[in-house]
Each structure stands twice: as C-alpha cells, then as structure tokens.
Design a protein around this motif. Sequence first.
Motif, PDB file in Angstrom:
ATOM      1  N   THR A   1       0.847  -1.201   0.000  1.00 11.50           N
ATOM      2  CA  THR A   1       0.000   0.000   0.000  1.00 11.50           C
ATOM      3  C   THR A   1       0.888   1.259   0.000  1.00 11.50           C
ATOM      4  O   THR A   1       1.846   1.340   0.777  1.00 11.50           O
ATOM      5  N   PRO A   2       0.567   2.240  -0.858  1.00 11.10           N
ATOM      6  CA  PRO A   2       1.361   3.480  -0.860  1.00 11.10           C
ATOM      7  C   PRO A   2       1.220   4.218   0.476  1.00 11.10           C
ATOM      8  O   PRO A   2       0.116   4.420   0.970  1.00 11.10           O
ATOM      9  N   VAL A   3       2.365   4.609   1.065  1.00 14.00           N
ATOM     10  CA  VAL A   3       2.374   5.343   2.334  1.00 14.00           C
ATOM     11  C   VAL A   3       3.176   6.632   2.122  1.00 14.00           C
ATOM     12  O   VAL A   3       4.325   6.587   1.661  1.00 14.00           O
ATOM     13  N   GLU A   4       2.549   7.764   2.474  1.00 13.00           N
ATOM     14  CA  GLU A   4       3.229   9.057   2.374  1.00 13.00           C
ATOM     15  C   GLU A   4       3.437   9.596   3.786  1.00 13.00           C
ATOM     16  O   GLU A   4       2.491   9.646   4.586  1.00 13.00           O
ATOM     17  N   VAL A   5       4.671   9.964   4.086  1.00 11.52           N
ATOM     18  CA  VAL A   5       5.006  10.500   5.407  1.00 11.52           C
ATOM     19  C   VAL A   5       5.252  12.004   5.251  1.00 11.52           C
ATOM     20  O   VAL A   5       6.176  12.422   4.540  1.00 11.52           O
ATOM     21  N   LEU A   6       4.422  12.809   5.925  1.00  8.05           N
ATOM     22  CA  LEU A   6       4.507  14.264   5.806  1.00  8.05           C
ATOM     23  C   LEU A   6       5.019  14.865   7.110  1.00  8.05           C
ATOM     24  O   LEU A   6       4.483  14.588   8.191  1.00  8.05           O
ATOM     25  N   ASN A   7       6.043  15.677   6.979  1.00  6.91           N
ATOM     26  CA  ASN A   7       6.670  16.301   8.139  1.00  6.91           C
ATOM     27  C   ASN A   7       6.041  17.670   8.366  1.00  6.91           C
ATOM     28  O   ASN A   7       6.245  18.610   7.596  1.00  6.91           O
TER      29      ASN A   7
ATOM     30  N   VAL B   1      11.285   8.484   9.618  1.00  3.05           N
ATOM     31  CA  VAL B   1      10.079   7.655   9.816  1.00  3.05           C
ATOM     32  C   VAL B   1       9.830   6.775   8.584  1.00  3.05           C
ATOM     33  O   VAL B   1       9.424   5.610   8.701  1.00  3.05           O
ATOM     34  N   ALA B   2      10.105   7.324   7.395  1.00  5.88           N
ATOM     35  CA  ALA B   2       9.945   6.513   6.177  1.00  5.88           C
ATOM     36  C   ALA B   2      10.910   5.329   6.190  1.00  5.88           C
ATOM     37  O   ALA B   2      10.554   4.215   5.773  1.00  5.88           O
TER      38      ALA B   2
ATOM     39  N   ASP C   1       6.378   0.833  -0.637  1.00  6.38           N
ATOM     40  CA  ASP C   1       6.080   2.069  -1.368  1.00  6.38           C
ATOM     41  C   ASP C   1       5.899   3.203  -0.353  1.00  6.38           C
ATOM     42  O   ASP C   1       4.779   3.532   0.039  1.00  6.38           O
ATOM     43  N   VAL C   2       7.017   3.811   0.091  1.00  9.40           N
ATOM     44  CA  VAL C   2       6.994   4.839   1.126  1.00  9.40           C
ATOM     45  C   VAL C   2       7.681   6.087   0.573  1.00  9.40           C
ATOM     46  O   VAL C   2       8.790   6.001   0.030  1.00  9.40           O
ATOM     47  N   ALA C   3       7.019   7.266   0.728  1.00 10.25           N
ATOM     48  CA  ALA C   3       7.571   8.532   0.211  1.00 10.25           C
ATOM     49  C   ALA C   3       7.530   9.596   1.304  1.00 10.25           C
ATOM     50  O   ALA C   3       6.446   9.920   1.811  1.00 10.25           O
ATOM     51  N   PRO C   4       8.684  10.148   1.711  1.00 12.16           N
ATOM     52  CA  PRO C   4       8.694  11.239   2.693  1.00 12.16           C
ATOM     53  C   PRO C   4       8.513  12.589   1.993  1.00 12.16           C
ATOM     54  O   PRO C   4       8.924  12.789   0.863  1.00 12.16           O
ATOM     55  N   ASP C   5       7.883  13.570   2.697  1.00  8.20           N
ATOM     56  CA  ASP C   5       7.675  14.901   2.128  1.00  8.20           C
ATOM     57  C   ASP C   5       7.321  15.851   3.282  1.00  8.20           C
ATOM     58  O   ASP C   5       7.154  15.427   4.429  1.00  8.20           O
ATOM     59  N   ASN C   6       7.168  17.137   2.964  1.00  7.73           N
ATOM     60  CA  ASN C   6       6.769  18.133   3.955  1.00  7.73           C
ATOM     61  C   ASN C   6       5.269  18.363   3.892  1.00  7.73           C
ATOM     62  O   ASN C   6       4.653  18.291   2.816  1.00  7.73           O
ATOM     63  N   ALA C   7       4.646  18.613   5.038  1.00  2.91           N
ATOM     64  CA  ALA C   7       3.210  18.870   5.105  1.00  2.91           C
ATOM     65  C   ALA C   7       2.930  20.289   4.642  1.00  2.91           C
ATOM     66  O   ALA C   7       3.598  21.245   5.065  1.00  2.91           O
TER      67      ALA C   7
END
Length: 200
Positions: A112-118, A129-130, A140-146
């Motif tokens: 499952t695609p998981v997006e981690v937003l900081n 965290v990713a 399928d893990v992608a880190p990014d800014n909120a």
Amino acid sequence: MSKADYPYPDDEFDAATPDGPRGVHRAPRSAWSRWWPFLVVLLVVPVLAYGAVAYLSRTGDLPVVGGGTAPAAEETQAPEDPAAGEPAPEGEGPTETAPEPEAPVAEPVLTTPVEVLNGARVAGLAGRVADDLLAAGFTDVAPDNATEDLPDVSTVYVASEDLRTTADLVASTTGVPAVEVDPDRALVGIVVVLVTDPAA
C-alpha cells in the motif's frame, strides 16, 4: 519266466487241488467307476464353498483382505433424552447460545502506498520515519513536507476501512497514536502527518 526255466523242484505248494482256486481274475472296471469320484469333487466342493461364503457374509465373519474380519454393522442410537419431547416453560428460552464465528482478520498489505509528511519542523523527520516503515517491510513509502492544515496530534489517515489493518501497522511502527479514515486526505493509500517527533 516259463515253467521249463524254473530252477527249483516242485513242492506241496506247487501241487494244485482239483477243488482249489486256480487264480484270481478281476473284471475290467467301467469308465464310470473311474470318473465318479472326480465328478463328486467338482460338484460338491463349489456348492460347499458357496454355502460357506453366504453364511459368513450374513454373520459378518467374512475375512477382509489384509487380515482381520470385517466389522459387523453396528447400529448406534443416541440415548433418549426424557426432556426432549417436553415443551420449554413459558418465559424461558435456550440457556446457551452458540458463539458467532469471528471474521478473519485481514493481513496488512505492505504494498500500500504510504506518504510521510513532516509538519513538525524537525529536519529529516519524514525521512527517518519513512526508513522505519521500509525496515518493517513496506515497499512504497515517500517522505515529504506537510503543506495542508495540520491536525492537533500526529495522525495516520487511511483511505478506507479495508486498509485498517495496514494503517494500524503503520501507526504502531511510527509511534503515531491516532488512526482516522479520511479518503480526502489519504486518497488511495495511507498518509502519516507528523506534528511532533514520535521518538521525542
């Protein structure tokens, strides 16, 4: 050997009496007297064998291939319950109900695609965290800014209730306490919005 070639002298046994027997002669045997014992065996033995098999099959003692005897058919009857035919007293229902079978628990879907937003303004928090999620098996893990409105506490948003088991695994892996079903924020997967550092 002829009489002339007999080397011994005559004695009293060689003298024949007029009224004594001269020799024993048997009449030739007929074909029936020679064959009737075989015919008796050929007819009687199969009849006896058939009778024995029929008797043993009725009594249940017929041997089984591989040894032993065939088990006799046993008729088992459940013991009669004296209260079975009596109606239940009024106002009383069955005392016990069978437990309903539990629905099988769905396995987490690690693809499952998981997006981690900081959103905590902590440098490198989303990437760390990713990495934890990748180490747990997510692929399928992608880190990014909120960039959107931030919740009051760090929250795992999931697109549908079907992904609840997967979202719970994301929450336990990241240390985020809250899980919410929100298709608008999660879209088709899972979004982790961090407002604080879970490890702090």
